[in-house]
Every structure is written in C-alpha cells, then in structure tokens.
Design a protein around this motif. Structure first.
Motif, PDB file in Angstrom:
ATOM      1  N   ALA A  49       0.830  -1.204   0.000  1.00  0.00           N
ATOM      2  CA  ALA A  49       0.000   0.000   0.000  1.00  0.00           C
ATOM      3  C   ALA A  49       0.865   1.255   0.000  1.00  0.00           C
ATOM      4  CB  ALA A  49      -0.926  -0.007   1.212  1.00  0.00           C
ATOM      5  N   ALA A  50       1.969   1.217   0.748  1.00  0.00           N
ATOM      6  CA  ALA A  50       2.888   2.362   0.779  1.00  0.00           C
ATOM      7  C   ALA A  50       3.515   2.601  -0.591  1.00  0.00           C
ATOM      8  CB  ALA A  50       3.969   2.130   1.826  1.00  0.00           C
ATOM      9  N   ASP A  51       3.797   1.510  -1.313  1.00  0.00           N
ATOM     10  CA  ASP A  51       4.344   1.646  -2.673  1.00  0.00           C
ATOM     11  C   ASP A  51       3.334   2.303  -3.604  1.00  0.00           C
ATOM     12  OD1 ASP A  51       6.717   0.443  -1.908  1.00  0.00           O
ATOM     13  OD2 ASP A  51       6.097  -1.573  -2.552  1.00  0.00           O
ATOM     14  N   LEU A  52       2.055   1.911  -3.483  1.00  0.00           N
ATOM     15  CA  LEU A  52       1.007   2.530  -4.294  1.00  0.00           C
ATOM     16  C   LEU A  52       0.861   4.013  -3.941  1.00  0.00           C
ATOM     17  CD1 LEU A  52      -1.720  -0.276  -4.088  1.00  0.00           C
ATOM     18  CD2 LEU A  52      -0.326   0.308  -6.084  1.00  0.00           C
ATOM     19  N   ALA A  53       0.944   4.322  -2.654  1.00  0.00           N
ATOM     20  CA  ALA A  53       0.816   5.711  -2.218  1.00  0.00           C
ATOM     21  C   ALA A  53       1.977   6.563  -2.730  1.00  0.00           C
ATOM     22  CB  ALA A  53       0.740   5.768  -0.693  1.00  0.00           C
ATOM     23  N   LYS A  54       3.145   5.969  -2.777  1.00  0.00           N
ATOM     24  CA  LYS A  54       4.327   6.705  -3.241  1.00  0.00           C
ATOM     25  C   LYS A  54       4.135   7.197  -4.668  1.00  0.00           C
ATOM     26  CE  LYS A  54       9.371   6.296  -3.581  1.00  0.00           C
ATOM     27  NZ  LYS A  54      10.547   5.383  -3.384  1.00  0.00           N
ATOM     28  N   LYS A  55       3.469   6.389  -5.485  1.00  0.00           N
ATOM     29  CA  LYS A  55       3.207   6.782  -6.877  1.00  0.00           C
ATOM     30  C   LYS A  55       2.272   7.986  -6.951  1.00  0.00           C
ATOM     31  CE  LYS A  55       3.815   2.069  -8.627  1.00  0.00           C
ATOM     32  NZ  LYS A  55       3.161   0.911  -9.290  1.00  0.00           N
ATOM     33  N   GLU A  56       1.514   8.210  -5.870  1.00  0.00           N
ATOM     34  CA  GLU A  56       0.607   9.362  -5.794  1.00  0.00           C
ATOM     35  C   GLU A  56       1.259  10.526  -5.050  1.00  0.00           C
ATOM     36  OE1 GLU A  56      -2.615   9.479  -7.001  1.00  0.00           O
ATOM     37  OE2 GLU A  56      -2.384   7.488  -7.887  1.00  0.00           O
ATOM     38  N   GLY A  57       2.540  10.390  -4.739  1.00  0.00           N
ATOM     39  CA  GLY A  57       3.257  11.453  -4.054  1.00  0.00           C
ATOM     40  C   GLY A  57       3.043  11.486  -2.559  1.00  0.00           C
ATOM     41  N   ILE A  58       2.549  10.379  -1.986  1.00  0.00           N
ATOM     42  CA  ILE A  58       2.303  10.300  -0.539  1.00  0.00           C
ATOM     43  C   ILE A  58       3.447   9.541   0.123  1.00  0.00           C
ATOM     44  CG2 ILE A  58       0.741   9.487   1.254  1.00  0.00           C
ATOM     45  CD1 ILE A  58      -1.508   9.598  -0.870  1.00  0.00           C
ATOM     46  N   SER A  59       4.057  10.149   1.117  1.00  0.00           N
ATOM     47  CA  SER A  59       5.198   9.559   1.818  1.00  0.00           C
ATOM     48  C   SER A  59       4.724   8.838   3.080  1.00  0.00           C
ATOM     49  CB  SER A  59       6.211  10.652   2.184  1.00  0.00           C
ATOM     50  OG  SER A  59       7.249  10.127   2.979  1.00  0.00           O
ATOM     51  N   CYS A  60       4.885   7.528   3.114  1.00  0.00           N
ATOM     52  CA  CYS A  60       4.402   6.712   4.233  1.00  0.00           C
ATOM     53  C   CYS A  60       5.539   6.254   5.135  1.00  0.00           C
ATOM     54  CB  CYS A  60       3.672   5.473   3.708  1.00  0.00           C
ATOM     55  SG  CYS A  60       2.216   5.827   2.715  1.00  0.00           S
ATOM     56  N   GLU A  61       5.358   6.412   6.430  1.00  0.00           N
ATOM     57  CA  GLU A  61       6.260   5.811   7.407  1.00  0.00           C
ATOM     58  C   GLU A  61       5.652   4.462   7.805  1.00  0.00           C
ATOM     59  OE1 GLU A  61       8.981   7.921   9.495  1.00  0.00           O
ATOM     60  OE2 GLU A  61       8.251   7.385  11.503  1.00  0.00           O
ATOM     61  N   VAL A  62       6.428   3.396   7.708  1.00  0.00           N
ATOM     62  CA  VAL A  62       5.921   2.046   7.934  1.00  0.00           C
ATOM     63  C   VAL A  62       6.565   1.461   9.189  1.00  0.00           C
ATOM     64  CG1 VAL A  62       5.659  -0.269   6.973  1.00  0.00           C
ATOM     65  CG2 VAL A  62       5.550   1.728   5.461  1.00  0.00           C
ATOM     66  N   ILE A  63       5.726   0.988  10.112  1.00  0.00           N
ATOM     67  CA  ILE A  63       6.218   0.447  11.390  1.00  0.00           C
ATOM     68  C   ILE A  63       5.677  -0.960  11.605  1.00  0.00           C
ATOM     69  CG2 ILE A  63       6.267   0.740  13.900  1.00  0.00           C
ATOM     70  CD1 ILE A  63       5.946   3.700  13.540  1.00  0.00           C
ATOM     71  N   ASP A  64       6.564  -1.861  12.005  1.00  0.00           N
ATOM     72  CA  ASP A  64       6.184  -3.213  12.426  1.00  0.00           C
ATOM     73  C   ASP A  64       6.129  -3.220  13.944  1.00  0.00           C
ATOM     74  OD1 ASP A  64       5.865  -5.900  12.914  1.00  0.00           O
ATOM     75  OD2 ASP A  64       7.812  -6.506  12.119  1.00  0.00           O
ATOM     76  N   LEU A  65       4.944  -3.463  14.498  1.00  0.00           N
ATOM     77  CA  LEU A  65       4.794  -3.413  15.959  1.00  0.00           C
ATOM     78  C   LEU A  65       5.556  -4.550  16.641  1.00  0.00           C
ATOM     79  CD1 LEU A  65       3.468  -1.670  18.097  1.00  0.00           C
ATOM     80  CD2 LEU A  65       1.454  -3.142  17.977  1.00  0.00           C
ATOM     81  N   ARG A  66       5.564  -5.745  16.043  1.00  0.00           N
ATOM     82  CA  ARG A  66       6.301  -6.940  16.506  1.00  0.00           C
ATOM     83  C   ARG A  66       5.793  -7.504  17.833  1.00  0.00           C
ATOM     84  NH1 ARG A  66      12.681  -5.854  15.270  1.00  0.00           N
ATOM     85  NH2 ARG A  66      12.428  -4.294  16.909  1.00  0.00           N
ATOM     86  N   THR A  67       5.784  -6.705  18.887  1.00  0.00           N
ATOM     87  CA  THR A  67       5.237  -7.143  20.177  1.00  0.00           C
ATOM     88  C   THR A  67       3.958  -6.361  20.452  1.00  0.00           C
ATOM     89  OG1 THR A  67       7.460  -7.611  21.039  1.00  0.00           O
ATOM     90  CG2 THR A  67       5.683  -7.398  22.639  1.00  0.00           C
ATOM     91  N   LEU A  68       2.866  -7.077  20.673  1.00  0.00           N
ATOM     92  CA  LEU A  68       1.586  -6.420  20.949  1.00  0.00           C
ATOM     93  C   LEU A  68       1.369  -6.206  22.439  1.00  0.00           C
ATOM     94  CD1 LEU A  68       1.250  -7.457  17.981  1.00  0.00           C
ATOM     95  CD2 LEU A  68      -1.175  -7.703  18.505  1.00  0.00           C
ATOM     96  N   ALA A  69       1.979  -7.043  23.256  1.00  0.00           N
ATOM     97  CA  ALA A  69       1.873  -6.878  24.707  1.00  0.00           C
ATOM     98  C   ALA A  69       3.224  -7.220  25.325  1.00  0.00           C
ATOM     99  CB  ALA A  69       0.777  -7.777  25.283  1.00  0.00           C
ATOM    100  N   PRO A  70       3.937  -6.234  25.879  1.00  0.00           N
ATOM    101  CA  PRO A  70       3.589  -4.813  25.888  1.00  0.00           C
ATOM    102  C   PRO A  70       3.961  -4.157  24.551  1.00  0.00           C
ATOM    103  CG  PRO A  70       5.694  -5.143  26.974  1.00  0.00           C
ATOM    104  CD  PRO A  70       5.194  -6.512  26.601  1.00  0.00           C
TER     105      PRO A  70
END
Length: 325
Positions: A221-242
């Motif tokens: 989705a971030a790649d698709l947004a980039k084509k529209e000029g939208i800069s996305c910061e992408v984060i992997d949460l990895r641990t949900l608790a905590p």
C-alpha cells in the motif's frame, strides 16, 4: 547470513535454544516424529530424543496445563498449539493460570519459562477454523507477552528472545508466510528485543502500522501511495503486549496521521486499543481521524476470503482518504 524460509528459521531457533538449555522441552499435537502439521519441529525428536520432543494427546487445555506444571518446576516448555483457532480450549489455563501464576503466589512461584507457539491468520484457504487471528483476546490479559514476527529473520530472533524471556509468551506465527517468506537470516544465536517496534520505512505524510503477515500488505500500500506522491512511514509493531507506544507516538507526531491494519475483525481488534492510546498521546498533532483497516465482523469466510482480507488496495484507499480529510 543464510537464506531460509520462516519455517526453517523457527526450526533453527528451536534447535539453538534446546542445545543451550537442557531443561527445554518441545511438545504438542504431532510435533514429534511427524514434525508438526507444518513441519516446524522436523528433526527435533531425532536430535534430542523422545524425552525432549514428543507428541501430546489432542487436548489443548491439557497441553497448556502440562506446560504450566513443567514451567512451575523450573523447566522451559515450548508448547505448540497446532492452529491458533484451537487455542480457545486452552484459554482458561493461559489467562487464569499462566498469566496469574506469579502474581497470586506473591512472586514465590512462576511459570515464566513457558512459550506457546501457534500459527495464526488467513490467506491459505483454510476456512473459518484454520484462519483466525485471536491475538487481541490475549493482549487484555496482564501477565502475558504477545509476539508476532513478519519474516524469517524476525521469527528466529524474536522466538529465541521469547523462549528466554522470564515471562510467559504467546508467539503467533503467520502461517501464510511459513514458506512464502524467504530471506537472509543471521546464522547462529541472536535475539531481537521484545516490546520494541521497528520503523522499517521512514516517511512524512502518514504512519502505517501493522504486524505479522499484514506488514507485506501495508508495504504494498505504501508503494502505491508513493506513486501518488504520498510519503508513508511504515512500522512493524512486533510485540503487541507490551506494545511500543513511544515509537508509534513519535512517528505520529511527525506525520500527523495513523493507519492501523490487521486481519482480525474490526470490532474488539487490537487496532482499537492503539487508536485510543495514540489519540490520547498525540491529539494535538493529528491532522485526520485514526484509520483502521481490518477484517470484517463476520466468521472467517472460505469462499469470500479475498473480500474479507484487508488487502493493499483497501489500505491504499484509506491512506488517500486520510490525506484528503
């Protein structure tokens, strides 16, 4: 570095942990000579013997209770629940015993050495009993850690850290990626710290947050947004608790927008907890409402799996809506 898939990485982590800790046992349904339904434990019984890697009866409540008993006596049990959908018979043992054992004994006893491994999520045409994402049920239980890797390298490091963590951990493995996720994995023993999110792509317009198999989706989705000029910061949460509030909040204060995506249904999903916390932490920085792109509030549908899944296009449309708000 060595190239391997997620299954190989998980298997290698188990071997390393068992070699380092002679009190570690691996058990579950068909995990012995069969190697489990996905073959994640292949070769462990041959290498370590039937006393350290063995099959259990088909009783998830029994598996969890047995794991609690072993851990309370100083062992390091790694119990496999064959599918996350079948963790519910073990729910009482995990949330009422595993999570509370240390607390109710006044720290005199604990079962912190236990790790529950279980494959979760859809995308394999498994239907409603082999495709669920039940992680949020456990994030509301104090005393448990919940961890979900996005690829092979993460799976190995996070699993080793989970096994060695002094707290009970539920380690959800995205089954769709077992063989699909192939990449460079560090050789030997290493750990990835639990409770820390990872910024895997920096951006300025919107923060995208996910975990497990959904990371691949939001990157698309971030790649698709980039084509529209939208800069996305992408984060992997990895641990949900905590979960790592600081890393997510810092990102949202920079971008002013947040989208959270997970496979589990929208209502009661962990994205709701994230949204509530981030609006409290970042209210004056937000440029648009926090977006949640999630599974539908229905049982997981076999024939309509593609419609159910929060895919890249659904996330892309939500990104554009957030930017245009």
């Amino acid at each position: 570095m060595a190239e391997m898939n997620m299954l190989h990485a998980i298997n290698e982590a188990l071997v390393i942990a068992m070699e380092a800790d002679d009190k570690m046992l691996v058990f579950g349904e068909d995990v012995g000579h069969f190697g489990g339904v996905f073959r994640a434990t292949s070769g462990l019984q041959d290498k370590f013997g039937k006393s350290r890697c063995f099959n259990t009866p088909l009783t998830e409540q029994g598996i969890a209770g047995f794991a609690n008993g072993l851990a309370s006596n100083g062992m390091t049990p790694v119990a496999e629940i064959q599918f996350a959908d079948y963790i519910f018979p073990a729910f009482d043992q995990i949330v009422n015993e595993t999570a509370k054992f240390r607390y109710r004994s006044g720290n005199e006893f604990d079962v912190g050495g236990v790790t529950f491994r279980t494959p979760y999520g859809g995308g394999i045409a498994g239907g409603h009993y082999h495709s669920q994402s039940p992680e949020a049920y456990f994030t509301g239980t104090p005393g448990l850690k919940v961890v979900i890797p996005r690829n092979a390298a993460q799976a190995k490091g996070l699993l080793l850290a989970s096994i060695r963590d002094p707290n009970p951990v539920i380690f959800f493995e995205p089954k769709r990626l077992y063989r699909a996720s192939v990449g460079e994995v560090p050789e030997g023993d290493y750990e990835i710290e639990l409770g820390k999110a990872e910024v895997i792509r920096e951006g300025s317009d919107i923060t995208l947050l996910a975990w497990g198999a959904q990371m691949e989706v939001i990157e698309q989705a971030a790649d698709l947004a980039k084509k529209e000029g939208i800069s996305c910061e992408v984060i992997d949460l990895r641990t949900l608790a905590p979960w790592d509030i600081d890393t997510v909040a810092a990102s949202v204060k920079k971008t002013g927008r947040l989208l959270v995506s997970h496979e589990a249904p929208l209502t009661g999903g962990f994205a709701g907890e994230i949204a509530a916390t981030i609006q409290q932490e970042c209210f004056l920085y937000l440029e648009s409402p926090i977006s949640r792109v999630c599974g539908l509030d229905t049982p997981y549908p076999l024939i309509h799996e593609k419609e159910y899944m929060p895919d890249a296009l659904k996330n892309f449309e939500a990104i554009k809506a957030s930017i245009k708000f």
